[in-house]
Scaffold this active site. Structure first.
Site, PDB file in Angstrom:
ATOM      1  N   GLN A 151      19.260  -4.056  39.760  1.00 35.45           N
ATOM      2  CA  GLN A 151      18.376  -5.145  40.182  1.00 35.45           C
ATOM      3  C   GLN A 151      17.575  -4.695  41.403  1.00 35.45           C
ATOM      4  OE1 GLN A 151      19.816  -8.676  42.400  1.00 35.45           O
ATOM      5  NE2 GLN A 151      19.090  -9.882  40.674  1.00 35.45           N
ATOM      6  N   TYR A 162      13.775 -15.191  46.858  1.00 31.58           N
ATOM      7  CA  TYR A 162      13.361 -13.936  47.473  1.00 31.58           C
ATOM      8  C   TYR A 162      11.864 -13.701  47.208  1.00 31.58           C
ATOM      9  CZ  TYR A 162      18.343 -13.369  48.123  1.00 31.58           C
ATOM     10  OH  TYR A 162      19.651 -13.583  48.498  1.00 31.58           O
TER      11      TYR A 162
HETATM   12  C1  LIG Z   1      29.410 -11.795  46.402  1.00 29.02           C
HETATM   13  C2  LIG Z   1      28.231 -12.167  45.568  1.00 29.02           C
HETATM   14  C3  LIG Z   1      27.076 -11.399  45.649  1.00 29.02           C
HETATM   15  C4  LIG Z   1      25.965 -11.725  44.853  1.00 29.02           C
HETATM   16  N1  LIG Z   1      24.839 -10.921  44.919  1.00 29.02           N
HETATM   17  C5  LIG Z   1      23.791 -11.187  44.121  1.00 29.02           C
HETATM   18  C6  LIG Z   1      22.650 -10.354  44.117  1.00 29.02           C
HETATM   19  O1  LIG Z   1      22.595  -9.343  44.814  1.00 29.02           O
HETATM   20  N2  LIG Z   1      21.623 -10.672  43.296  1.00 29.02           N
HETATM   21  C7  LIG Z   1      21.649 -11.770  42.487  1.00 29.02           C
HETATM   22  O2  LIG Z   1      20.685 -12.015  41.752  1.00 29.02           O
HETATM   23  N3  LIG Z   1      22.726 -12.580  42.465  1.00 29.02           N
HETATM   24  C8  LIG Z   1      23.781 -12.320  43.251  1.00 29.02           C
HETATM   25  N4  LIG Z   1      24.888 -13.115  43.193  1.00 29.02           N
HETATM   26  C9  LIG Z   1      24.929 -14.242  42.226  1.00 29.02           C
HETATM   27  C10 LIG Z   1      25.582 -13.789  40.929  1.00 29.02           C
HETATM   28  O3  LIG Z   1      24.816 -12.833  40.259  1.00 29.02           O
HETATM   29  C11 LIG Z   1      25.804 -14.982  39.968  1.00 29.02           C
HETATM   30  O4  LIG Z   1      24.549 -15.484  39.570  1.00 29.02           O
HETATM   31  C12 LIG Z   1      26.626 -16.086  40.610  1.00 29.02           C
HETATM   32  O5  LIG Z   1      27.762 -15.559  41.250  1.00 29.02           O
HETATM   33  C13 LIG Z   1      27.063 -17.127  39.576  1.00 29.02           C
HETATM   34  O6  LIG Z   1      27.843 -16.506  38.580  1.00 29.02           O
HETATM   35  P1  LIG Z   1      29.468 -16.623  38.548  1.00 29.02           P
HETATM   36  O7  LIG Z   1      29.795 -18.079  38.664  1.00 29.02           O
HETATM   37  O8  LIG Z   1      29.848 -16.050  37.219  1.00 29.02           O
HETATM   38  O9  LIG Z   1      29.998 -15.855  39.708  1.00 29.02           O
HETATM   39  C14 LIG Z   1      26.014 -12.833  43.981  1.00 29.02           C
HETATM   40  C15 LIG Z   1      27.191 -13.582  43.902  1.00 29.02           C
HETATM   41  C16 LIG Z   1      28.287 -13.263  44.679  1.00 29.02           C
HETATM   42  C17 LIG Z   1      29.547 -14.081  44.543  1.00 29.02           C
END
Ligand SMILES: Cc1cc2nc3c(=O)[nH]c(=O)nc-3n(C[C@H](O)[C@H](O)[C@H](O)COP(=O)(O)O)c2cc1C
Length: 391
Positions: free
Chosen positions: A119, A194
């Site tokens: 990404q 962003y």
């Molecule tokens: C620690 C952490 C770091 C994340 N970093 C990014 C990121 O760099 N870019 C992004 O688009 N989403 C980021 N996210 C969001 C995740 O990609 C995802 O959309 C979000 O956690 C919801 O999915 P989940 O419920 O399966 O965790 C991050 C989430 C967490 C928990």
């Protein structure tokens, strides 16, 4: 030919026996074939080296997830410009010197059975000068309502046309570096408020020139980036775009806006649409807490899917393969991203496919992995024994 027919029969028989026939159905994203429908979404961990190069810890983390069985791993996020380095140990891709580490990372993911993606990000106004060491830039000089609370001297300036040209080239150059390093999919981060999301949204873009006002203008920078990547790389790599299907702020993007947005992105070269939600002002939605319930944003992905011809990925509090299977069965998405639950148990996919669901270590959605909120130096997980809290 006979062998191929036998093989197809065997695969069909395997699918019949499996509880997750739709999850294990392979799918093409552009010209890249994914072995199944489970994605590990971008998940910034702060595991890179202090200079932004790939570390052994970062490789071990992604290798473990790849070995756990998902089809696509979106690494990063990775900074495309030197003024986009908003964390001390953010992965970087803004110079050729990062290519060798990235080559190693992508190759280890592929050897471990998943397709590697990266990404690409510029943080725009959602950062602090103390973090980036540079002036904050955005389509318009509108402070981020959240980040501006953390710095009395917070200041963001409107980008000049020269800034826009430079950032456009930075994204394209970053994609070329990723391809040189062996990546198969690049994801343009146009979600979560962003920089590219800031351009797309009337909430954050009040420009009066060719990059503001009408949708055609607000989407121009993203289109130029997509077309630029395509013209340099052809169909060698697939391109995903992550968007916030609903920004959950007054005057922000809503699902219906994507009726016009998606065809433009597809025409410019998008091969996959990754539907997330939120901006920093609605940050509680980006990584949904348990009180939002399970799979709270699948219907938003479903609405966007109506406007799309490329595969659509949904995300947010999807905690099991049976939830993923139901989503795929409902036709609301083509791919399912599982973030925190795969961090809690790297083997979530393999264990489920083997019928060993009762052995899965469950994600409790405790929020400790969100190190930017807890103030911890890097990502950890309280239930995954190999991701212990930093001392
Ligand atoms: C620690 C952490 C770091 C994340 N970093 C990014 C990121 O760099 N870019 C992004 O688009 N989403 C980021 N996210 C969001 C995740 O990609 C995802 O959309 C979000 O956690 C919801 O999915 P989940 O419920 O399966 O965790 C991050 C989430 C967490 C928990």
């Amino acid at each position: 030919m006979k062998n191929k027919i036998n093989l197809l029969k065997e695969i069909d028989a395997m699918k019949e026996k499996n509880n997750y026939p739709l999850v294990i159905d392979n799918i093409d994203v552009g010209e890249i074939n994914l072995k199944n429908r489970i994605v590990f979404p971008a998940y910034h961990s702060n595991y890179s080296n202090a200079d932004g190069t790939v570390s052994d810890k970062l490789i071990d983390f992604y290798k473990a997830i790849a070995q756990g069985g998902c089809g696509l791993i979106i690494t990063g996020t990775a900074a495309v410009s030197s003024d986009a380095v908003a964390f001390e140990r953010l992965m970087r891709i803004d110079d050729d010197r990062y290519i060798s580490g990235l080559t190693c990372l992508f190759s280890e993911i592929e050897k471990s059975g998943a397709i590697p993606a990266v990404q690409l990000i510029h943080y725009g106004r959602q950062a602090l000068k103390a973090m980036t060491g540079h002036d904050l830039i955005a389509p318009s000089a509108i402070p981020c309502p959240l980040m501006s609370q953390f710095d009395p001297n917070y200041h963001v300036r409107e980008m000049t046309l020269a800034d826009i040209e430079r950032v456009r080239n930075d994204f394209i150059d970053a994609a070329v570096r990723a391809a040189d390093a062996g990546v198969k999919v690049v994801e343009i981060h146009a979600a979560h408020g962003y920089l590219l999301n800031e351009f797309l949204s009337p909430y954050s873009n009040h420009r009066k020139d060719d990059y503001g006002g009408s949708l055609e203008n607000r989407i121009r920078l993203i289109v130029e980036i997509l077309e630029g990547i395509r013209s340099k790389l052809g169909s060698k790599i697939a391109i995903s775009v992550r968007v916030s299907g609903d920004e959950f702020v007054d005057g922000g993007l809503q699902p219906s806006d994507y009726k016009e947005i998606i065809p433009i992105l597809e025409h410019a070269g998008m091969d996959m649409l990754d539907v997330s939600v939120g901006v920093y002002e609605s940050a509680e939605k980006i990584i949904p807490a348990p009180d939002l319930g399970r799979e709270p944003f699948v219907d938003i992905a479903a609405e966007l899917k109506q406007y799309a011809t490329v595969p659509v990925c949904t995300v947010g509090s999807i905690l099991s393969l049976s939830a993923a299977e139901s989503i795929l069965l409902s036709g609301k998405a083509d791919l399912v991203a599982i973030g925190r639950a795969q961090v809690a148990d790297y083997e979530l996919v393999n264990k489920s496919l083997a019928g060993r669901e009762n052995e899965i270590i469950q994600c409790t959605q405790c929020g400790k992995c969100i190190f930017v909120n807890t103030g911890d130096p890097e990502m950890y997980c309280v239930v995954n024994p190999s991701l212990k809290p930093p001392k």
